[in-house]
Design a protein around this motif. Structure first.
Motif, PDB file in Angstrom:
ATOM      1  N   LEU A 105       0.817  -1.219   0.000  1.00 49.15           N
ATOM      2  CA  LEU A 105       0.000   0.000   0.000  1.00 49.15           C
ATOM      3  C   LEU A 105       0.851   1.271   0.000  1.00 49.15           C
ATOM      4  N   GLN A 106       2.175   1.100   0.117  1.00 45.02           N
ATOM      5  CA  GLN A 106       3.114   2.226   0.210  1.00 45.02           C
ATOM      6  C   GLN A 106       2.708   3.169   1.338  1.00 45.02           C
ATOM      7  N   ALA A 107       2.353   2.567   2.484  1.00 41.90           N
ATOM      8  CA  ALA A 107       1.903   3.345   3.643  1.00 41.90           C
ATOM      9  C   ALA A 107       3.080   4.050   4.310  1.00 41.90           C
ATOM     10  N   ASP A 108       2.879   5.317   4.637  1.00 38.01           N
ATOM     11  CA  ASP A 108       3.868   6.104   5.373  1.00 38.01           C
ATOM     12  C   ASP A 108       3.629   6.031   6.879  1.00 38.01           C
ATOM     13  N   ARG A 109       2.379   5.736   7.256  1.00 39.30           N
ATOM     14  CA  ARG A 109       2.021   5.696   8.673  1.00 39.30           C
ATOM     15  C   ARG A 109       0.989   4.595   8.900  1.00 39.30           C
ATOM     16  N   ILE A 110       1.201   3.838   9.970  1.00 36.71           N
ATOM     17  CA  ILE A 110       0.223   2.867  10.442  1.00 36.71           C
ATOM     18  C   ILE A 110      -0.462   3.492  11.651  1.00 36.71           C
ATOM     19  N   ILE A 111      -1.772   3.548  11.610  1.00 37.41           N
ATOM     20  CA  ILE A 111      -2.547   4.029  12.753  1.00 37.41           C
ATOM     21  C   ILE A 111      -3.253   2.829  13.365  1.00 37.41           C
ATOM     22  N   VAL A 112      -2.854   2.484  14.586  1.00 37.35           N
ATOM     23  CA  VAL A 112      -3.483   1.394  15.328  1.00 37.35           C
ATOM     24  C   VAL A 112      -4.579   1.999  16.194  1.00 37.35           C
ATOM     25  N   LEU A 113      -5.782   1.483  16.048  1.00 37.13           N
ATOM     26  CA  LEU A 113      -6.914   1.934  16.858  1.00 37.13           C
ATOM     27  C   LEU A 113      -7.137   0.934  17.976  1.00 37.13           C
ATOM     28  N   ASP A 114      -6.769   1.319  19.179  1.00 37.24           N
ATOM     29  CA  ASP A 114      -6.917   0.414  20.315  1.00 37.24           C
ATOM     30  C   ASP A 114      -6.837   1.212  21.603  1.00 37.24           C
ATOM     31  N   GLU A 115      -7.947   1.306  22.303  1.00 28.58           N
ATOM     32  CA  GLU A 115      -8.010   2.126  23.515  1.00 28.58           C
ATOM     33  C   GLU A 115      -7.217   1.531  24.677  1.00 28.58           C
ATOM     34  N   GLN A 116      -7.020   0.228  24.692  1.00 30.46           N
ATOM     35  CA  GLN A 116      -6.284  -0.395  25.792  1.00 30.46           C
ATOM     36  C   GLN A 116      -4.773  -0.224  25.641  1.00 30.46           C
ATOM     37  N   ILE A 117      -4.287  -0.312  24.413  1.00 34.98           N
ATOM     38  CA  ILE A 117      -2.840  -0.233  24.191  1.00 34.98           C
ATOM     39  C   ILE A 117      -2.305   1.179  24.405  1.00 34.98           C
ATOM     40  N   ILE A 118      -3.171   2.191  24.258  1.00 34.07           N
ATOM     41  CA  ILE A 118      -2.740   3.583  24.428  1.00 34.07           C
ATOM     42  C   ILE A 118      -1.962   3.776  25.732  1.00 34.07           C
ATOM     43  N   ASN A 119      -2.409   3.138  26.791  1.00 33.35           N
ATOM     44  CA  ASN A 119      -1.788   3.314  28.109  1.00 33.35           C
ATOM     45  C   ASN A 119      -0.861   2.173  28.494  1.00 33.35           C
ATOM     46  N   ASP A 120      -0.504   1.333  27.541  1.00 33.18           N
ATOM     47  CA  ASP A 120       0.361   0.188  27.817  1.00 33.18           C
ATOM     48  C   ASP A 120       1.679   0.369  27.064  1.00 33.18           C
ATOM     49  N   ASN A 121       2.676   0.905  27.754  1.00 32.47           N
ATOM     50  CA  ASN A 121       3.955   1.208  27.100  1.00 32.47           C
ATOM     51  C   ASN A 121       4.666  -0.032  26.578  1.00 32.47           C
TER      52      ASN A 121
ATOM     53  N   LEU B 197      -7.753  12.705  11.636  1.00 34.29           N
ATOM     54  CA  LEU B 197      -8.053  12.458  10.231  1.00 34.29           C
ATOM     55  C   LEU B 197      -8.909  13.574   9.632  1.00 34.29           C
ATOM     56  N   LEU B 198      -9.933  13.976  10.352  1.00 34.68           N
ATOM     57  CA  LEU B 198     -10.839  15.008   9.835  1.00 34.68           C
ATOM     58  C   LEU B 198     -10.183  16.376   9.758  1.00 34.68           C
ATOM     59  N   ASN B 199      -9.156  16.595  10.568  1.00 32.28           N
ATOM     60  CA  ASN B 199      -8.437  17.876  10.549  1.00 32.28           C
ATOM     61  C   ASN B 199      -7.125  17.803   9.773  1.00 32.28           C
ATOM     62  N   ASP B 200      -6.984  16.755   8.981  1.00 31.36           N
ATOM     63  CA  ASP B 200      -5.855  16.596   8.055  1.00 31.36           C
ATOM     64  C   ASP B 200      -4.492  16.701   8.744  1.00 31.36           C
ATOM     65  N   ARG B 201      -4.396  16.116   9.915  1.00 34.55           N
ATOM     66  CA  ARG B 201      -3.151  16.191  10.678  1.00 34.55           C
ATOM     67  C   ARG B 201      -1.976  15.498   9.974  1.00 34.55           C
ATOM     68  N   TYR B 202      -2.267  14.515   9.153  1.00 34.37           N
ATOM     69  CA  TYR B 202      -1.198  13.727   8.541  1.00 34.37           C
ATOM     70  C   TYR B 202      -0.821  14.189   7.136  1.00 34.37           C
ATOM     71  N   GLY B 203      -1.420  15.269   6.678  1.00 36.60           N
ATOM     72  CA  GLY B 203      -1.054  15.843   5.387  1.00 36.60           C
ATOM     73  C   GLY B 203      -1.146  14.843   4.261  1.00 36.60           C
ATOM     74  N   THR B 204      -0.053  14.677   3.531  1.00 37.50           N
ATOM     75  CA  THR B 204      -0.048  13.792   2.367  1.00 37.50           C
ATOM     76  C   THR B 204       0.405  12.377   2.692  1.00 37.50           C
ATOM     77  N   GLN B 205       0.614  12.072   3.977  1.00 38.21           N
ATOM     78  CA  GLN B 205       1.038  10.717   4.338  1.00 38.21           C
ATOM     79  C   GLN B 205      -0.018   9.701   3.916  1.00 38.21           C
ATOM     80  N   ARG B 206       0.450   8.567   3.444  1.00 39.87           N
ATOM     81  CA  ARG B 206      -0.421   7.447   3.072  1.00 39.87           C
ATOM     82  C   ARG B 206      -0.664   6.622   4.340  1.00 39.87           C
ATOM     83  N   LEU B 207      -1.941   6.460   4.699  1.00 40.82           N
ATOM     84  CA  LEU B 207      -2.293   5.901   6.000  1.00 40.82           C
ATOM     85  C   LEU B 207      -2.889   4.501   5.891  1.00 40.82           C
TER      86      LEU B 207
END
Length: 163
Positions: A25-41, A69-79
């Protein structure tokens, strides 16, 4: 938003996501959606280690992800968006994020799941969420890795589940 892939995978970032899907996919960024991992270093550290060096990683809850995502924080990065279960993606859509298709990858078997394929096992709640995603016009497909054929996930689901 430059979302190039959306995948459900119980393992999140691992060999297939890191070494097959990210380059395909030529992804520049992986976004993991997980509320539990956020606080698990420790888990976040493991995900960072599995992420290719040339790829950024974000671990977010769905509300923060939607805001970014809605505020275009990642610019042209492929997500590439990844979550363990379909609910995170339904929540993202309900927040206003446009998702056209979702690749249903590995969902592990437990004593409360129903087998759809060898790699995909669903809970009752997942079935309801898949139905909602389908009703919203999201194309759901099952494809383990980029070198194998994709299959219509809703057909697989409907063939296996008694409704």
């Amino acid at each position: 938003m430059n979302i190039v892939g959306v995948r459900i995978d119980g393992r999140l970032v691992h060999g297939q996501v890191a070494n097959l899907w990210t380059p395909k996919l030529q992804a520049d960024r992986i976004i993991v959606l997980d509320e539990q991992i956020i606080n698990d270093n420790i888990q976040k550290s493991g995900l960072r280690m599995a992420t290719p060096r040339t790829t950024h990683l974000s671990v977010l809850d769905y509300k923060t992800a939607a805001d970014h995502l809605l505020n275009d924080r990642y610019g042209t990065q492929r997500l590439l968006l990844v979550a363990k279960r379909p609910k995170e993606f339904l929540d993202l859509i309900d927040e206003g994020v446009k998702i056209d298709s979702i690749n249903v990858g590995t969902m592990s078997q437990t004593n409360t799941t129903q087998m759809i394929t060898k790699q995909i096992n669903v809970e009752q709640e997942d079935i309801k969420v898949f139905d909602e995603l389908n009703a919203k016009g999201v194309h759901l497909f099952a494809q383990l890795n980029p070198s194998v054929e994709a299959h219509d996930f809703m057909k697989l689901l409907n063939d296996k589940i008694n409704r």
